[in-house]
Structures are given as structure tokens and as C-alpha cells.
Design an enzyme around this catalytic site. Structure first.
Site: not given
Length: 500
Positions: A176, A203-206, A211, A264
Site C-alpha cells: 500500500g 507481482r503487483a496486485i493493486t 518486488t 484487499d
């Protein structure tokens, strides 16, 4: 040919992770079985079977005796060239009854969680059903025992790595907060100190980058289990994408839906973090929890509740958890987006004078706490040890060695287009909206375009003159730059400037 079979055709359609089968509306199997668009269809060959969602086509991309497969379906089914398949209605998904009960406010037992997650992993749930599951659990709708049940179920349906060493450390950030790419630095310091840290990341969610997205700009992160073990045995650590190892397969499926919904779930967050840590063989886990009004965790009360769930669930599954509450009022580092965050990481590791000091100091704080948790040194000594490893170049040397073991260290090119956003007035930076700043980076193309994102020039409390740079947007195309700039023009409070 069996009258109930159709020849399979690879259509090359990317449906992400959802298996989709295509039939013509005048297909004899489609008509005789009474299949409709979005029906769930069981597809069987001589070697494999899957359950897929049906799309019906009306033009000539298929013959009436052919069934098309999306890329996801083709990879799951792995048919031979020219192979035929038979089709049938799958049995009802019994565990959906538990999901419906949860939607009406009933608690889910451990057995119900196990049934649901097993069906999810076996591909029995449509995306619509997965969305209902996420919705049933979103926010704080799972209590402590339900979270423990969900975590155990997610561990049980996946594989688990066993290491020869008795102590395996790991780290996770709740997220976040744009930037905040401390993990690669922490891994390098901790591994150089002699601890074992097989780091698997998402991997990126939102967000504009995870990383794994950032590390993918520097080295190969798509490691299979055997390669991951070789890297860890050689260097004491790795920086791999967890999805390539399939340690928590249910989590990867649920994350895909969460990403689409941009939500989330507190319980899913806990289960996601700890199921992966347990599956990776970790024993001691440090969790970075940024707290701020526009971070994922917005208040001290929410932070304490989440901290309690993490600690209780960790204890229930045999993990030693330490949650560190950190400042989430503004981004950490300057870059937001895979390549731009990688540049910050390299600057810190290489000891550059212009490296972002907030990223440097936070990474040192986290690395020192991990060294302390592992019993390698006490509080003050751990801080001294972590700092010396970074400053004398051992962390940079270890980072290079890890990347070389994973396939080599490489560097990404810069974005094709940049545009500086200027301060509209003189004053002091009082508030930064993390969510809106992250959205600017995403509209610019991050993380799909690895070089896209933005570089922040104006942290909190910085004094600005009118027309001084606030941030620089990086994009790969004119269209993505236009999207980002249009959003910036409509949002006047991405960075709030007050009077001096």
C-alpha cells in the site's frame, strides 16, 4: 470420430489464468449438450481433463467439428497435435454452498475452507464464483479462527519446501506504499551476514510494482523449485517470483481476482502472506506494516487488529512472527514503477551519495531487526552489523552473486517519454496521497511496462517555489502518458502544498 468429440484448435487468445473453450453456435456437441455462453464445460482427452468456461462464436474462426482453446486452457490440457476431446457438463461445485452461507453471514469451518480451496485449485470455480468468494471474505468478514482455517487450507493444497537448515528467515511488506522497495536490500544484507533467506515475492496486485516486478528488470525471477534450491544452496538467498514455484497455488488464483476487483481482504491478506511463508519453509518472518491515511493499513487501530491476526495465525501454523509498524504517510524512495524502483535499490547497494536516504535507513532498520530475531546479534550490535555490511560493499557483492546465480544481472532501458509535473504554487509539501500517486504510475503503464512510472521530487515538508518539480512521469507510449497527465490534471490533491 466419436460423435460427441471435437478436434481441438489452439486459438492463441490470452485469457490470463482462466481456462476458456470456444464452440460454434451450430456445433453438434454444443447443441446436443445444451451448452450456453458462460457454461462450465468438462473437457476430456485421452491424457488430461479440465473444466473451462464456454464462449460461443458465430463466425468462421472455427469449423463446426472444432473446439478452440485459450492459451490458459491449452497449457492446462496439453493436448497432442490434432487430438480430439469429448465434452460434458461438470458435476455441481458443492463447496459453493459454503460460499453462499458466508455471504449470508455464517462462519466457515476449517473443513469448509478446505473444501472451498481444494475446488478453487482444481479449477472448478468460474471467475464469477471466485469473485463471490472474495466478496464474502472482503474487509474484516473473517474472524481469527476462519483466517487460521483459510491459511491451513492454502498450505495443504500446495507444495512445501524443506530446507536442511533449522532456521530460515523471511520478510514481507503488507504493501500500500509506493516505492518502499526494501526487500532486495534486506536480502543482500541478511544473506551477507550468514543467514538463509529464500525470498519469494509477488507481482503487483493493486500497486505499480511488486518486488518480483522490480527484480525482473535486473535478473531472472521465474525460477523453478530445483533452480531456487541451487541458488539458495550457493548464495544463502534468492529473489524469486513465488508464482513460478506454485507453493501456494490457491493464492495466485485469488490474487488474480483481487487485482481485477482492486480490493484487499484482511483475512485473505493474512492467509496469503503466511501460507507462502510456511510453504517456503520459513521459521522466522519479519513483516513490515506501513501505517498511514492513504496506505493499505490506514489507522493504528486497523494496524493492531491486523498485527494480532498475523501473530495468532503464525503461532497456529508454527511460525515466529514479528510485525514492525512503520511510517506509511509517504512513498519510500523516489522511484515508483519496476525499473525506477530498481534504480533506487542499486543506488543504495552501491553506496551512491545521491541514493534515497529514507530507503537506505528503512532497509537497514529491517535488516537489523531480522538479524536480531535470528539471534545472530542483539539490538545495537545487529544495527552496527547491518550498517557495516551495507557500507563496506558486502551487501552489493552478495546481491550481484545472487543475481548471477539466477541467470545474470542486467539493466533495463529508460522509458521513451518523460514529463515533469510542476508545483502550481509556492509552499511546503503537507500531504501526499499514496493511492493517487500510485495510480498516476499505473496509468503511465506500470507495472506492465517495466520502465513506466514516476520519480518523486517533493517529499513531505519540502519547501517549494512555484514551478519546481513535484514528480516526473515516465511512459512508453504517447497514449499512456496522456492517460496519466489527464488524471493529474483532474486531481488537485495528489500532492497538497500549504503556505510556508
Amino acid at each position: 470420430m466419436n460423435p460427441h468429440s471435437l478436434k481441438l484448435k489452439r486459438l492463441g487468445i490470452d485469457t490470463h489464468q482462466e481456462a476458456v473453450v470456444y464452440m460454434r453456435d451450430d456445433c453438434p456437441v454444443c447443441r446436443s449438450e445444451g451448452f450456453e455462453a458462460h457454461s462450465r464445460v468438462q473437457v476430456l482427452t485421452s491424457h488430461h481433463q479440465i473444466i473451462a468456461t464456454l464462449n460461443i462464436v458465430h463466425d468462421g474462426i472455427l469449423d463446426p467439428q472444432e473446439a478452440g482453446l485459450s492459451e490458459a486452457a491449452w497449457k492446462l490440457l496439453s493436448p497432442l497435435e490434432g487430438e480430439t476431446a469429448t465434452f460434458a457438463h461438470p458435476p455441481p461445485v458443492q463447496s459453493m454452498g459454503h460460499v453462499r452461507a458466508k455471504l449470508y453471514g455464517h462462519r466457515l469451518s476449517g473443513e469448509a475452507m478446505q473444501s472451498i480451496i481444494q475446488d478453487v485449485v482444481e479449477g472448478k470455480y468460474t471467475d464469477i464464483q471466485l469473485s463471490s468468494l472474495i466478496s464474502a471474505c472482503v474487509g474484516d468478514r473473517l474472524d481469527g479462527q476462519e483466517i487460521i482455517g483459510l491459511t491451513r487450507a492454502m498450505i495443504q493444497v500446495g507444495e512445501k519446501i524443506c530446507w536442511q537448515q533449522p532456521l530460515i528467515v523471511d520478510k514481507h511488506c503488507v504493501g500500500g506504499l509506493p516505492g518502499n522497495r526494501t526487500t532486495p536490500i534486506v536480502v543482500a544484507i541478511v544473506a551477507a551476514a550468514g543467514l538463509v533467506m529464500p525470498k519469494t515475492s509477488s507481482r503487483a496486485i493493486t500497486s505499480p510494482a511488486g518486488t518480483a516486478d522490480t527484480m525482473a528488470t535486473l535478473t531472472n525471477v521465474d525460477l523453478d523449485l530445483a533452480t531456487m534450491k541451487r541458488v539458495v544452496e550457493k548464495e544463502g538467498a534468492c529473489l524469486a517470483w513465488g508464482g513460478a514455484i506454485h507453493l501456494s497455488p490457491a493464492d495466485d488464483i485469488l490474487i488474480r481476482i483481487e487485482r481485477a476487483l482492486e480490493v484487499d481482504s484482511e483475512g485473505q491478506l493474512v492467509a496469503s502472506i503466511l501460507s507462502k511463508k510456511a510453504a517456503a519453509g520459513s521459521t522466522h518472518v519479519l513483516i513490515d506494516m506501513p501505517v498511514g491515511p492513504t496506505a493499505k493499513v490506514r489507522s493504528p487501530e486497523m494496524a493492531e487488529a491486523l498485527k494480532r491476526h498475523l501473530e495468532q495465525t503464525g503461532k497456529a501454523i508454527g511460525l515466529e512472527i514479528y510485525v514492525m509498524l512503520t511510517d506509511g504517510t509517504q512513498p519510500i524512495g523516489r522511484g515508483i514503477g519496476p525499473t525506477l524502483e530498481a534504480n533506487d535499490v542499486l543506488a543504495v547497494l552501491q553506496g551512491e551519495k545521491e541514493a534515497p536516504q529514507d530507503l537506505r535507513e528503512k532497509s537497514l532498520s529491517l535488516a537489523a531487526k531480522m538479524i536480531e530475531l535470528a539471534g545472530l546479534a542483539k539490538e545495537k550490535e545487529s544495527q552496527t552489523l547491518a550498517r557495516s555490511i551495507l557500507e563496506d560493499g558486502r551487501a552489493w557483492k552478495k546481491f550481484q552473486a545472487i543475481c548471477e546465480a539466477q541467470g545474470g544481472l542486467h539493466f533495463s532501458q529508460k522509458a521513451a517519454f518523460t514529463q515533469v509535473v510542476l508545483a502550481p504554487q509556492k509552499g511546503i509539501v503537507q500531504v501526499i496521497d499514496n493511492r493517487k500517486l500510485a495510480k498516476v504510475a499505473k496509468l503511465a503503464g506500470a507495472p506492465e511496462s517495466s520502465a513506466a512510472g514516476l520519480v518523486l521530487h517533493a517529499p513531505l515538508q519540502k519547501r517549494l517555489e512555484k514551478n519546481e518539480p513535484l514528480f516526473t512521469i515516465h511512459a512508453e507510449t504517447h497514449g499512456e502518458m496522456a492517460y496519466a497527465l489527464s488524471y493529474v490534471a483532474d486531481q488537485k490533491d495528489i500532492i497538497t502544498i500549504g503556505q510556508m
